[in-house]
Scaffold this motif. Structure first.
Motif, short mmCIF file in Angstrom:
data_model
loop_
_atom_site.label_atom_id
_atom_site.label_comp_id
_atom_site.label_asym_id
_atom_site.label_seq_id
_atom_site.Cartn_x
_atom_site.Cartn_y
_atom_site.Cartn_z
N UNK A 13 0.78 -1.48 -0.03
CA UNK A 13 -0.04 -0.06 -0.17
C UNK A 13 0.93 1.32 -0.04
N UNK A 14 0.35 2.36 0.20
CA UNK A 14 0.94 3.61 0.19
C UNK A 14 2.13 3.85 1.05
N UNK A 15 2.24 3.23 2.67
CA UNK A 15 3.05 3.32 3.37
C UNK A 15 4.37 2.18 3.35
N UNK A 16 3.93 1.18 2.66
CA UNK A 16 4.97 -0.03 2.59
C UNK A 16 4.34 -1.27 2.17
N UNK A 17 5.10 -2.51 2.56
CA UNK A 17 4.58 -3.72 1.74
C UNK A 17 4.77 -4.70 3.07
N UNK A 18 4.04 -5.88 2.95
CA UNK A 18 4.35 -6.79 3.96
C UNK A 18 4.68 -8.18 3.12
N UNK A 19 5.90 -8.76 3.59
CA UNK A 19 6.39 -9.73 2.76
C UNK A 19 6.34 -11.08 3.42
N UNK A 20 6.02 -12.31 2.83
CA UNK A 20 6.36 -13.63 3.55
C UNK A 20 7.80 -13.96 3.42
N UNK A 21 8.13 -13.92 4.74
CA UNK A 21 9.79 -14.39 4.75
C UNK A 21 10.07 -15.59 5.61
N UNK A 22 11.39 -16.25 5.24
CA UNK A 22 11.56 -17.39 5.95
C UNK A 22 12.94 -16.99 6.70
N UNK A 23 12.97 -17.25 7.89
CA UNK A 23 14.28 -17.00 8.75
C UNK A 23 15.38 -18.09 8.41
N UNK A 24 16.60 -17.88 8.61
CA UNK A 24 17.60 -18.98 8.63
C UNK A 24 17.27 -20.29 9.09
N UNK A 38 9.53 6.84 2.34
CA UNK A 38 9.31 7.38 3.58
C UNK A 38 10.66 7.05 4.45
N UNK A 39 11.54 6.56 4.03
CA UNK A 39 12.68 5.91 4.73
C UNK A 39 13.54 7.23 5.33
N UNK A 40 13.42 8.45 4.48
CA UNK A 40 14.26 9.72 4.79
C UNK A 40 13.15 10.59 5.57
N UNK A 41 12.00 10.22 5.65
CA UNK A 41 11.24 11.30 6.95
C UNK A 41 11.39 10.93 8.10
N UNK A 42 11.98 12.16 8.83
CA UNK A 42 12.39 11.87 10.25
C UNK A 42 11.12 11.50 11.17
N UNK A 43 9.92 12.11 10.84
CA UNK A 43 8.84 11.85 11.59
C UNK A 43 8.29 10.46 11.59
N UNK A 44 8.41 9.94 10.47
CA UNK A 44 7.90 8.66 9.86
C UNK A 44 8.76 7.80 10.68
N UNK A 45 10.14 7.85 10.84
CA UNK A 45 10.92 7.08 11.58
C UNK A 45 10.70 6.80 12.80
N UNK A 46 10.38 8.15 13.55
CA UNK A 46 9.97 8.17 14.98
C UNK A 46 8.78 7.27 15.23
N UNK A 47 7.76 7.39 14.46
CA UNK A 47 6.63 6.77 14.66
C UNK A 47 6.90 5.07 14.41
N UNK A 48 7.89 4.66 13.49
CA UNK A 48 8.05 3.38 13.15
C UNK A 48 8.86 2.86 14.43
N UNK A 49 9.79 3.55 15.04
CA UNK A 49 10.50 3.19 16.23
C UNK A 49 9.58 2.90 17.10
N UNK A 50 8.36 3.77 17.60
CA UNK A 50 7.60 3.66 18.54
C UNK A 50 6.73 2.15 18.33
N UNK A 51 6.58 2.07 16.99
CA UNK A 51 5.89 0.56 16.94
C UNK A 51 6.46 -0.45 17.03
#
Length: 555
Positions: A13-24, A38-51
């Motif tokens: 979607x508009x903010x990102x994507x969700x992937x099916x991944x497999x761990x080692x 959005x990676x360069x948006x400091x405000x967005x990074x702050x919200x993502x860190x909170x999540x």
């Protein structure tokens, strides 16, 4: 993505994507990746860190644990455990209201999940059916994207000038922007349980202001809740936070829950089997040891990738063979900030009512009579449109710019209601990768035998937000009357149009950086004309099946 090998895109979607991944070590994971822009948006990074921080603080059998995350990466990401199970809203569409035994099991799981959340010092703030998974062994609560520390900053949402949550599930104090306590989540538990028991929301309305007004002032509609659960649900929905039970008290009131190897109705376990097979296929044919909901697992599951939409055929063309619509999920950017676009809300027939940030100013939305074209009194006008609305498969005929996705929306048709009775309503949405958004709502008002004509009902609906001195009436050419809604009453929607043609009402909103005020009008007019033509086509030919109810085999 980090240590995870990516197998498939589950959602986008508009903010990102969700992937099916497999761990080692071979475990499956749902990996949320933020779009690079959005990676360069400091405000967005702050919200993502909170999540990330909030998700890591909560652990227990009733939530989906974070496996790994890197909010400081060039493209931030968050990986959480895969849990097989449909979201509660999907299950309710498939099976209807839950039987009382299943509802009790749901209530106990939600209460225990809140004990875990509150024990971590957090308030979830967005508990609702789409954030509840019905796993094979019980309940999982997901989405901590707007959770906040109970004793920390930002608990009083009006500091940001907006209220964040979901209408119908927000507590009164959350609607009013007051400081929240864990009791706010208990209110959301009660609202979620009411929907699960009755198949309809405890607080309903044909517009967002009416829903919020009901949350603040009306008694909940609990007639469909079994008598054995009704007192508990009513207590959770008390307007006064101090009068609500704690999650521990909810568990005590429920009593002992009977163990069950298959805890949900058989139709839900059927959904589980389909999901298990699909994830097994994606992982190479074997049955994975850890699998998940496809694709509702993570805190911010986003819509799947869709090829750019070509120019839609005209409504007079031969019918398009119904195709499976992509399974779309709620995006974080569409949470209600008392400034919601006319997005697809399963709980209410949101007839295009958009509200400014802050507390809703209902006084500013008083209707004013709009001149009616023609000389025939509305009471004598015959219906032009049959009581059927387009599906979001039909909506592929709407002429949308090529950069937008195919239209999507909740399956089925919402039965909205006015003073004269029910009428069908459908809402569909288009998105671009850059975050632009189109929302269209169709309402067809049938005449009431011995009562109001459909034209009169549609006219009343059409005038609902007309504001003298601010609203611009337009000469449409494709419908009887049209007006532009002034931006002062909206959120970031750049162009908003109200259309009435006899007994048809259409709402349109176009918003995003790519469609600023002064440049979005022509696109909105084109969409409006196409939307009216589609309604005419459906009246003549009937609506095609809404394949968006089909999950999860179409990626």
């Amino acid at each position: 993505m980090g240590p995870f090998r990516v197998l498939a895109v589950l959602g986008q979607g508009g903010m990102g994507r969700v992937l099916l991944g497999v761990a080692p070590d071979g475990r499956a994971a749902a990996v949320k990746q933020v779009h690079a822009e959005f990676a360069g948006d400091d405000g967005f990074r702050v919200r993502f860190r909170r999540e990330v921080e909030a998700s890591r603080r909560v652990s227990g059998a009733y939530t989906a644990a974070v496996i790994a995350a890197d909010p400081e990466a060039e493209t931030p990401w968050l990986a959480s455990q895969f849990v097989l199970g449909p979201a509660l809203n999907e299950a309710l569409r498939a099976v209807g209201a839950l039987p009382e035994e299943s509802a009790r099991r749901l209530a106990a799981g939600l209460a225990q999940a809140l004990i875990d959340v509150h024990g971590a010092g957090l308030i979830h703030r967005d508990l609702k059916p789409s954030n509840v998974l019905l796993a094979e062994d019980g309940v999982r609560v997901i989405d901590f994207g707007i959770a906040r520390a109970a004793e920390g900053q930002d608990t009083k949402l009006t500091r940001t000038g907006a209220m964040i949550g979901s209408p119908g599930f927000m507590s009164p104090e959350q609607v009013e922007g007051r400081e929240l306590t864990p009791a706010s989540d208990v209110f959301s538990l009660g609202a979620t349980l009411a929907v699960a028991c009755a198949g309809r929301p405890a607080f309903a309305g044909e517009s967002l202001p009416r829903i919020l007004f009901a949350v603040l002032h009306a008694e909940p509609e609990l007639s469909g809740v079994p008598m054995g659960l009704r007192p508990l649900v009513a207590a959770c929905l008390a307007k006064d936070p101090a009068a609500r039970p704690t999650p521990h008290a909810v568990l005590a009131a429920l009593g002992r829950i009977t163990p069950a190897a298959r805890p949900w109705p058989e139709a839900v376990h059927g959904l589980l089997a389909v999901q298990r097979a699909e994830v097994g296929r994606l992982m190479g044919g074997g049955a994975p040891s850890v699998v998940a909901s496809v694709p509702t697992q993570t805190a911010s599951v986003l819509p799947p990738p869709i090829a750019p939409q070509p120019t839609a055929p005209q409504p007079t063309a031969p019918p398009i063979a119904p195709q499976p619509a992509p399974v779309r999920r709620r995006r974080r950017g569409r949470r209600i900030a008392l400034a919601v676009g006319a997005t697809v809300l399963a709980l209410a027939g949101v007839a295009g009512v958009l509200v400014a940030t802050g507390v809703v100013d209902l006084e500013s939305l008083r209707p004013e009579a709009v001149p009616t074209p023609g000389n025939v009194p509305l009471a004598q006008v015959k219906d032009k449109y049959a009581p059927a609305v387009p599906t979001c498969v039909d909506a592929r005929r709407v002429t949308a710019p090529p950069e937008f996705s195919l239209p999507w929306g909740n399956p089925g048709t919402w039965e909205a209601q006015d003073a004269y009775g029910k009428y069908p309503e459908k809402s569909c949405q288009w998105n671009s990768r850059s975050g632009d958004e189109i929302s269209i709502v169709w309402d067809v008002h049938p005449s009431v035998p011995g009562g109001a004509s459909g034209a009169a009902r549609a006219k009343e609906h059409y005038e609902g937000l007309y504001t003298g001195g601010h609203t611009r009436v337009a000469d449409p050419g494709y419908a009887e009357e049209v007006y532009w809604r002034p931006a002062k009453y909206l959120d970031e929607s750049n162009c908003v149009l109200y259309v009435r043609d006899v007994n048809l009402f259409v709402f349109l909103a176009v918003k995003g950086a790519g469609y600023p005020k002064g440049q979005c009008e022509e696109t909105t007019r084109t969409l409006a004309a196409s939307a009216v033509e589609l309604a005419k086509y459906v009246t003549v030919n009937g609506a095609s099946p809404d394949m968006s109810a089909t999950t999860p085999a179409f990626k």
